[in-house]
Design an enzyme around this catalytic site. Sequence first.
Site, PDB file in Angstrom:
ATOM      1  N   ASP A 277      18.028-149.254 -28.181  1.00  0.00           N
ATOM      2  CA  ASP A 277      18.957-150.349 -28.414  1.00  0.00           C
ATOM      3  C   ASP A 277      19.905-149.885 -29.526  1.00  0.00           C
ATOM      4  O   ASP A 277      19.691-148.847 -30.163  1.00  0.00           O
ATOM      5  CB  ASP A 277      18.224-151.655 -28.775  1.00  0.00           C
ATOM      6  CG  ASP A 277      19.099-152.875 -28.447  1.00  0.00           C
ATOM      7  OD1 ASP A 277      20.325-152.718 -28.342  1.00  0.00           O
ATOM      8  OD2 ASP A 277      18.556-153.996 -28.307  1.00  0.00           O
TER       9      ASP A 277
HETATM   10  C1  NOJ Z   1      22.007-155.003 -28.715  1.00  0.00           C
HETATM   11  C2  NOJ Z   1      21.259-155.844 -27.716  1.00  0.00           C
HETATM   12  O1  NOJ Z   1      19.944-156.075 -28.177  1.00  0.00           O
HETATM   13  C3  NOJ Z   1      21.213-155.220 -26.338  1.00  0.00           C
HETATM   14  O2  NOJ Z   1      20.607-156.133 -25.458  1.00  0.00           O
HETATM   15  C4  NOJ Z   1      22.577-154.835 -25.891  1.00  0.00           C
HETATM   16  O3  NOJ Z   1      22.534-154.322 -24.591  1.00  0.00           O
HETATM   17  C5  NOJ Z   1      23.134-153.828 -26.853  1.00  0.00           C
HETATM   18  N1  NOJ Z   1      23.217-154.415 -28.177  1.00  0.00           N
HETATM   19  C6  NOJ Z   1      24.510-153.295 -26.448  1.00  0.00           C
HETATM   20  O4  NOJ Z   1      25.461-154.261 -26.585  1.00  0.00           O
END
Ligand code: NOJ
Length: 744
Positions: A277
């Site tokens: 993430d």
């Molecule tokens: C953080 C989020 O937790 C995740 O779900 C997302 O896909 C990413 N950022 C990218 O935006």
Amino acid sequence: MSKRLLYILAVFFVCLSCSNQKKDSIENKIEALVSQMTLKEKIGQMNQLTGMGLHADMQNQIKAGNVGSILNETDPKIINELQKIAVTQTRLGIPLVFARDVIHGFKTIFPIPLGQSCSWNPQLVEDAARIAAVEATSTGIRWTFAPMIDITRDPRWGRIAESCGEDPYLTSVMGVAMVKGFQGDKLSNSTSMAACTKHFVGYGASESGKDYNATFIPETQMRDIFLPSFKAAVEAGVATTMCAYNDVNGVPASGNVYLNRTVLRNEWKFDGIMVSDWNSIRQMKVQGVCANLEDAAKLASDAAVDMDMMGMAYIDSLETCVKSGKVSEKQVDESVRNILRLKFRLGLFDNPYVKIESKSVFYSENALAKAKQAAIESAVLLKNNNHILPLSEKIKSVAVIGPMSDAPADQLGTWVFDSDPDHSITPLMAIKKKYGSKLKIFAEKGLSYSRDTNPAGITKAVAIARKADVILYFAGEEAILSGEAHCRADISLPGAQSELLNQLKKTGKPVITIFMAGRPLTIENELNQSDAVFYAFQGGTMAGPALADLIFGKAVPSGKLTTTFPRMVGQIPVYYSHRNSGRPAHNILLISDIKIGAEQTSLGNTSYHLDAGDKSLFSFGFGLSYTTFSYSAVKLSKSKISENETITAECTITNTGKVTGMEVTQLYICDPVATLAQPVRELKGFQKITLNPGESKTVKFNLTSKQLGFWHQDNTYRTEPGEFRVWISANSQTGEYKSFNLTD
Ligand code: NOJ
């Protein structure tokens, strides 16, 4: 052997070898490339950066071979320019893959996933993802960070909006539907995008519903509750997965060797990309498990995380790790193979550029029609006193009130970076357009946004409400109140919305409240103040026309809840598939009824809250219709089965009302005596059927013995012989069960 059989066998082996060859040919190409790559080029593939347009820095990073993927770039011209640099100006010409959070639509927005799950209509959910993929891929985005298939039982958690609710089975079915929709028939088709199941794993259990928080999940619960939706997606061919921010029992998901490598890779044979993430590798330092960046990079690589999303941990320190022997180059190669495999599967080596069409594919007639259908099927009718809904033709005027009645951006919900609220049709717009010539429509928001507390607006709204035959009150939450990092400890209706409802009620006019929110809210008082209630979540671009059709009876509600609604926040976690305590609730004496100085023994000493009792406000699976359905007794095909056998459960459902309606029939089981106490009920199947007035249909469900097992403490999944109970019912609380035996 007959000639025919020989022929069939020959064809079978030719097909098998063709498909192996095809697979081999991708694997051969991967090997050929990997063998030519320098360590630096390999680590470059493992780096994902966020878009910066055509900024010189980005161009230089690509030229230097430091980028494998870019997220958040959505301009097709820029995408092609950047791709050209990767393909023509790097030594090996490896294409980039462009990614984006396409969660519940790209331009045409569908209901938030939590709403979509309430449709219990996997085909509709698949169609929605397909439309999102068609729109998004037209700009060159070939990878979406969806579906989010975290199980959550905590409406305080803002990301419940992105989930399919509390149940592992339902989430598995809906997750697979979304994967199929995004990925299409073949990943290499130009309208297919790689799906990404997230967040691996346990993120929905974040303590106190606070985002990114720690989780404590025993192994049996991990296996029974949190892992099945991810496993189902792997079996359905999901191309990628994302690890979570949370730690699981102290081990961050981004560095979780056991879950990511042992379970996902080795047990399930997942050969797609695992992406971190955003910055989650680097964050392991803050989480308190790594002293420095090198340790974080090593831990993530050991945990089979292939790509580092915007953390620069790999690019900054993986080379040192390899050179010092902390990480083997073989391990890096595994990740690079997974990344190249996706790029080959997407056909990017053959067709790296997006074809820019002169005709836009956004907001097509078909997309808008599907979005409206999805919004209709997502809305759950919770109350309908005296059949006030659908509104009678005799009504001459309505008052359209509330902050969500005309909130084009807020009705889209969270994660809608690419949509244009100018395309949203709000309830007020839809009601005016469709009924403006037949009805007198009074409109006054009362509160300009959901957290508004200005009393002046309330006075105005109440004044116009008095003039109307019926009040339609659109309450709820602005989009910003749910989603990532948007958690609430108090999940009541924000601002002065409850006060506005009190005032509206006092007019003596019938009040129909329509909630448009990103999560279940604690709405017991509001429920009591309303004659009818819809829970419509945030329904997307076409929420307005969908709700107008439902309110005026052009559509019949069929949505059912996929999360339990608490009465009070203190009941959380509250979910239907809980285990019985040794003292299930009875003899409930509420705090208000306890006499001053009463003895402890006057209480029932059973499992409930003194102030909330033991009941939720609404349970999983609940939802009303404009018609009624009766369920016959459940019939089982056998009274006992042995291991590897199947039993069929059936039930006849009759439409006992006056209009055609759709009913979600639900199959539940319970294993009442087991070595580990099992849930009081567990969903194992569902069917959504359409019935005309008076019509009956028999639904049949096959239950295999495999579906009766559970994970044991020795980490094996197995069944235990004995009694099993089966319900086919309208929701998780009703119906009579039939029992059968699983024999040794
Ligand atoms: C953080 C989020 O937790 C995740 O779900 C997302 O896909 C990413 N950022 C990218 O935006």
